[in-house]
Design an enzyme around this catalytic site. Structure first.
Site, PDB file in Angstrom:
ATOM      1  N   SER A  75       1.308   1.210  -3.781  1.00 59.99           N
ATOM      2  CA  SER A  75       0.449   2.075  -4.003  1.00 59.99           C
ATOM      3  C   SER A  75       0.568   2.898  -5.587  1.00 59.99           C
ATOM      4  CB  SER A  75       0.365   3.144  -2.887  1.00 59.99           C
ATOM      5  OG  SER A  75       1.603   3.801  -2.850  1.00 59.99           O
ATOM      6  N   LYS A  95       1.890  10.399 -10.301  1.00 57.83           N
ATOM      7  CA  LYS A  95       0.873  10.062  -8.992  1.00 57.83           C
ATOM      8  C   LYS A  95       0.410  11.013  -8.255  1.00 57.83           C
ATOM      9  CE  LYS A  95       1.615   6.611  -5.285  1.00 57.83           C
ATOM     10  NZ  LYS A  95       2.731   5.919  -4.516  1.00 57.83           N
ATOM     11  N   SER A 154       6.032   0.767  -2.884  1.00 58.04           N
ATOM     12  CA  SER A 154       4.969   1.198  -3.802  1.00 58.04           C
ATOM     13  C   SER A 154       5.268   1.419  -5.151  1.00 58.04           C
ATOM     14  CB  SER A 154       4.423   2.366  -2.931  1.00 58.04           C
ATOM     15  OG  SER A 154       3.516   2.131  -1.729  1.00 58.04           O
TER      16      SER A 154
END
Lengths: 491, 504
Positions: free
Chosen positions: A153, A78, A177
């Site tokens: 996210s 990420k 997330s």
């Protein structure tokens, strides 16, 4: 050879050891797959040269008999983790050109274990959101249905796993997330105990909630990845000094005598989609069949978890984002006429609307005269929620809930009502403010063919239970295969 | 006669109320939360900066316990209450030299509260100044606006260096008291080794909150004074500001609550660029750090290892060594000098000579350092050597004059005094016979002047003394010269008188 990306972690690891194929071949398969699935927009920055270098190094190590636990395994990271000399943006225009001169602790550990970096995966800007629809880097599609959101996210990591362009992935979980996108994309996602993995080098959103966490196709895979990520870091004052246990030790053990908690309040009030209620019921049945006992428990303050989370997270976020001012790194607006002008223009242009919204909320709740009413109170409510969980875990081993109130929803409906969007987190957020750990495991599909996830919650430092109980769900459920053959929708 | 009423602004009609906020840079190897070095004065810009000091994404603070210990030690020395649990808070504001957009400081629970410092006010009267709190916080970087017409530059070396903020109650009532307070606090901090206190290097910064009021009246509006980087400027600024406020009020004006800085060129205080007075700093506990916990045992350990305070030393110097208050004041100012003095005394065989030792240090030694623009160093002249010189003077082995010459050589070469005295044959001659011989030789030569003296020119006595000194090449013990010469001249006078009588 290009089908190598379809191999499971076990198969890939064994194949590499047996020299059925090289790490380079395995990695190339993933690089090709990344190209083929470009339209899903799972990645912000692909790092093919670095990936092949990593793979070659892994081949050498395997040849020398010095393979690490994740040797040669292709990994998506990420874009909230700072990776040395590699563009790190947090999906924000304000960091559009930021190349960190340092490596985050977690990525350093994972690369040390032998993982291969495929690229930096997409996310909601500064990890704020549950749809991975950042303005600067564009929305990520759900490979199961590309008109739907991949969740957020950590939507990029989840999407990459689901479309076959990563075998393992690193995400961060502040309010759900990692778990929510994992559920939407039919993969496994873990939120470890806060402090289990170091936050050093992770772009900060909400300091007291941010938790680096693994995503993978299978439960055991995620345990192996967490094993490599976890550990005390003296550079992070909130890092746990607890020893890292063998997370897989409980996998396969009997469920006899185990107690599964079902929170009454969520059952009644969470306004879940009927398909999620069914899923929940099937989950309970599955554990009962395996010999466990279902116990209804009470988490009375969980009603307040969502507002509590948003007050605390926004306050800390507003504070953590003060440093993005155009002075030292990142975006600096042009045509500026004064210091104030620079601040206004840089932050005005650099931040997307959701980030601005949360900065405003955060600044408001911390402002003079309001601190006690909001932030102060939220801290106290947080203690109550933690207390609730402690009580519950005296009665049960794990708590079982669906991960999300609904399956993945269309991308179009995402931005309509931002506060309504916050409702996505209603089942995941209590875990963060409650300071416990949790996992999302694929446990079914909706009528429309979208994956559904069940969430297991365990006491802090008891991630082993997540894998133990999660494994049971996985082995008792038949999921359709991950959508490796579904074509990506052209942009 | 008409009565005249004095309406000019005079200090007698007003009381001055001053509180001080002092920022003291903590002596430590590294900064408060990062591993970068903290002694940054004079270093190249941005050469002592860690990623954390630049507030780069993902960077996290880790507390340097040594800095906390320094604040605790100062707190103990001022009899403060040590907070066993204290919280680090974030204080938010935007400015280029504040890289994170917030400063890590302490708001509600500082590490030290409620201390006191004894100062001497007017007429040397002792006064207690209450210290409200000491907290620790990060220093900011340095902005430079004068390097380029259109650009400002920022040097982050100083960003993150640990500071102690020492806040007094508004107990000070004159510029003299303020200076005494600052000097004593600085002396204490130097003794403890917690702060070097050099104002010109920015190691000690004093902000003053000044107001005036009529005796018994309500507190006046406070004005904050900043940017006075020496005691001299601090004093000038305070004088100016007090006069300004008194003048303003006497003419019916109103004091604006503002921040003013001292302008060296004009000697006046001027309002600084307007910043919000009640700026909202959005204080909240820093979530990257755990509460700061110190145990009683740890505090005790620190307390037990504290050095003697300057005032305890002062008391001892007066009571044990019999020094005057004034001499003791001067000796204790620098801990090294005080220690040196004690070492010298320890080497003396007779402690009665302590005062003499003090005189030599405060007199000849300091004067020499002044002349050569050097600073005191304990290694320049060994304590035992100075003790030897003092003993030689006390024993009258050398005259004061000779001793000064010996001292000069010691200062230059580091040689021991015995050696120098022998080499140069500087021993004072107190051998009566030898001195007498010199006297006779002079008197024999100066027949005319002797006759003049005998007939009443008493002033020639001094001349004869000088001549004997010359004859002895400066070695004769002057006291001996005086005594023996007086006797010799008396003898000659009696002789002359008796001759006159016999001739009469």
């Amino acid at each position: 050879m290009t089908e190598l990306f379809k191999l499971s972690l076990d198969q890939a690891t064994t194949g590499l050891r047996n020299r059925d194929f090289s790490a380079r071949e395995l990695t190339q398969s993933y690089l090709d797959r990344m190209e083929a699935t470009r339209a899903h927009n799972a990645y912000i920055t692909a790092t093919p040269e670095r990936a092949l270098r990593d793979a070659d190094r892994s081949d050498e190590k395997i040849a020398q008999g010095m393979a690490g636990p994740l040797e040669g395994i292709p990994l998506a990271v990420k874009d909230a983790y700072c990776t040395k000399d590699i563009l790190t943006t947090a999906a924000s225009k304000i960091l559009h050109n930021f190349i960190p001169p340092y490596e985050s602790t977690v990525t350093e550990k994972v690369f040390e274990a032998g993982a291969v970096l495929l690229g930096k995966a997409n996310l909601d800007e500064f990890c704020m959101g549950s749809t991975t629809t950042p303005v600067h880097t564009g929305a990520t599609q759900n490979p199961w249905d590309t008109s739907c959101t991949a969740g957020g996210s950590s939507g990029g990591p989840a999407s990459a796993l689901a479309n076959g362009s990563a075998l393992l992935a690193l995400g961060t979980d502040t309010g759900g997330s990692v778990r929510q996108p994992a559920a939407f994309c039919g993969v496994v996602g873990v939120k470890p105990s806060y402090g289990r993995c170091s936050r050093w080098g992770v772009v900060a959103y909400a300091s007291s909630l941010d938790t680096p966490g693994p995503l993978a196709r299978r439960v055991k895979d995620s345990a192996l990845l967490l094993q490599a990520m976890a550990g005390y870091d003296p550079k992070d004052a909130t890092s746990l000094q607890e020893p890292v246990p063998d997370f897989t030790q409980g996998i396969g053990q009997s469920m006899a005598g185990k107690k599964i908690g079902i929170p009454k309040e969520w059952y009644d009030k969470a306004q879940l989609d009927p398909v999620m209620m069914d899923l929940w019921k099937r989950g309970q049945d599955l554990f009962q069949e395996a010999g466990a006992e279902i116990v209804y428990v009470s988490l009375p303050y969980s009603d307040y978890a969502l507002p509590c989370y948003y007050i605390l997270a926004c306050a800390e976020a507003a504070s953590n984002l003060q440093r993005y001012d155009g002075v030292k790194y990142g975006l600096r607006a042009e045509n500026i006429e004064s210091l104030e002008d620079m601040y206004f223009k840089t932050r005005g242009q650099g931040f997307g609307p959701e980030v601005k919204r949360r900065i405003l909320i955060g600044t408001y709740v911390l402002s003079h005269g309001y601190y006690e009413a909001y932030y102060g109170k939220a801290q106290r409510v947080r203690s109550m929620i933690q207390h609730d969980f402690r009580q519950v875990f005296q009665q049960v081993d794990v708590v079982l809930t669906p991960t999300t109130p609904t399956p993945a929803f269309p991308l179009g409906s995402a931005a309509k009502d931002p506060v309504a969007m916050y409702w996505n987190d209603v089942l995941t957020v209590p875990v963060n403010v409650g300071n416990v750990c949790a996992i999302s495991v694929p446990a079914g599909v909706s009528e429309g063919g979208l994956p559904l996830g069940l969430q297991l919650i365990a006491p802090p430092m008891r991630e082993d239970r997540l894998f133990q109980f999660g494994h049971l769900i996985e082995s008792s459920t038949t999921m359709p295969p991950l959508p490796f053959s579904l074509a990506a929708t052209p942009e | 006669m008409p009565m005249t009423i004095d309406v000019s602004p005079s200090c007698n009609a007003f009381e001055t109320v001053i509180g001080l906020e002092i920022h003291a840079q903590i002596v430590s190897e590294s900064k408060l939360f990062s591993g970068a070095p903290s002694q940054v004065f004079g270093r190249d810009p941005n050469s002592c900066v860690s990623f954390l000091d630049m507030a780069m994404p993902g960077m996290l603070p880790t507390l340097n316990q040594a800095c906390v210990d320094q604040a605790i030690r100062l707190g103990l020395a001022i009899s403060g209450t040590i907070g066993l649990v204290s919280i680090m808070d974030r204080k938010h504001y935007f400015y280029p030299d504040n890289p994170a957009g917030y400063q890590i400081s302490q708001y509600q629970s500082p590490v030290v509260q409620d201390g006191v410092l004894q100062i001497q006010g007017k007429d040397k009267a002792w006064k207690t100044v209450r210290i409200q709190r000491i907290h620790i916080e990060q220093d900011a970087g340095k902005s430079m606006h004068d390097q380029d017409p259109k650009k400002s530059y920022v040097d982050f070396n100083r960003a993150g260096v640990g500071l102690m903020e020492i806040v007094s109650h508004p107990d000070l009532s004159s510029p003299e008291e303020v200076i005494d307070y600052v000097k004593r606090l600085r002396c204490l901090m130097r003794y403890l080794g917690v702060c070097h206190g050099d104002m010109e290097k920015g190691q000690l910064r004093v902000d003053a909150n000044v107001s005036v009021r009529r005796p018994g009246g309500a507190l006046g509006t406070r004005v904050e004074l900043k940017n006075m980087n020496s005691l001299r400027f601090l004093q000038s600024a305070l004088y100016y500001e007090i006069d300004r406020q008194i003048g303003e009020i006497s003419q019916g004006g109103v004091i604006a609550q503002e921040t003013r800085s001292y302008d060296i060129a004009s000697g006046k205080t001027r309002p600084m660029r307007v910043k919000e007075i009640d700026y909202d700093y959005f204080y909240f506990p820093d979530p990257d750090l755990r509460p700061l916990v110190v145990t009683e045992a740890h505090v005790r350990t620190l307390a037990e290892a504290l050095p003697e305070t300057p005032w305890a030393k002062h008391k001892r110097f007066v009571q044990v060594y019999g020094l005057s208050e004034y001499d003791a004041d001067l000796l204790i100012e620098d801990m090294e000098v005080a220690g040196y003095f004690e070492q010298v005394v320890a080497s003396l065989s007779d402690p009665v000579w302590s005062k003499l030792a003090a005189n030599w240090i405060l007199g000849e030694y300091f004067a020499t350092l002044n002349r050569t623009h050097e600073s005191f160093s304990v290694t320049r002249i060994k304590a035992e050597h100075l003790a030897q010189l003092v003993a030689a003077v006390a024993d009258k082995k050398v005259s004061n004059l000779m001793a000064k010459e010996v001292f000069g050589v010691m200062f230059e070469t580091g040689q021991d005094p015995e050696g120098i005295i022998q080499q140069r044959g500087l021993s004072q001659v107190s051998d009566q016979e030898q001195v007498q011989a010199w006297i006779c030789s002079v008197l024999d030569r100066e027949g005319e002047n002797v006759a003049a003296y005998l007939s009443g020119k008493d002033k020639l006595f001094a001349f004869f003394v000088g001549q004997v000194m010359k004859e002895s090449k400066g070695k004769a013990n002057p006291q001996f010269i005086q005594e023996l010469l007086a006797e010799s001249l008396r003898g000659l006078k009696e002789k002359a008188e008796s001759v006159e009588k016999s001739l009469a």
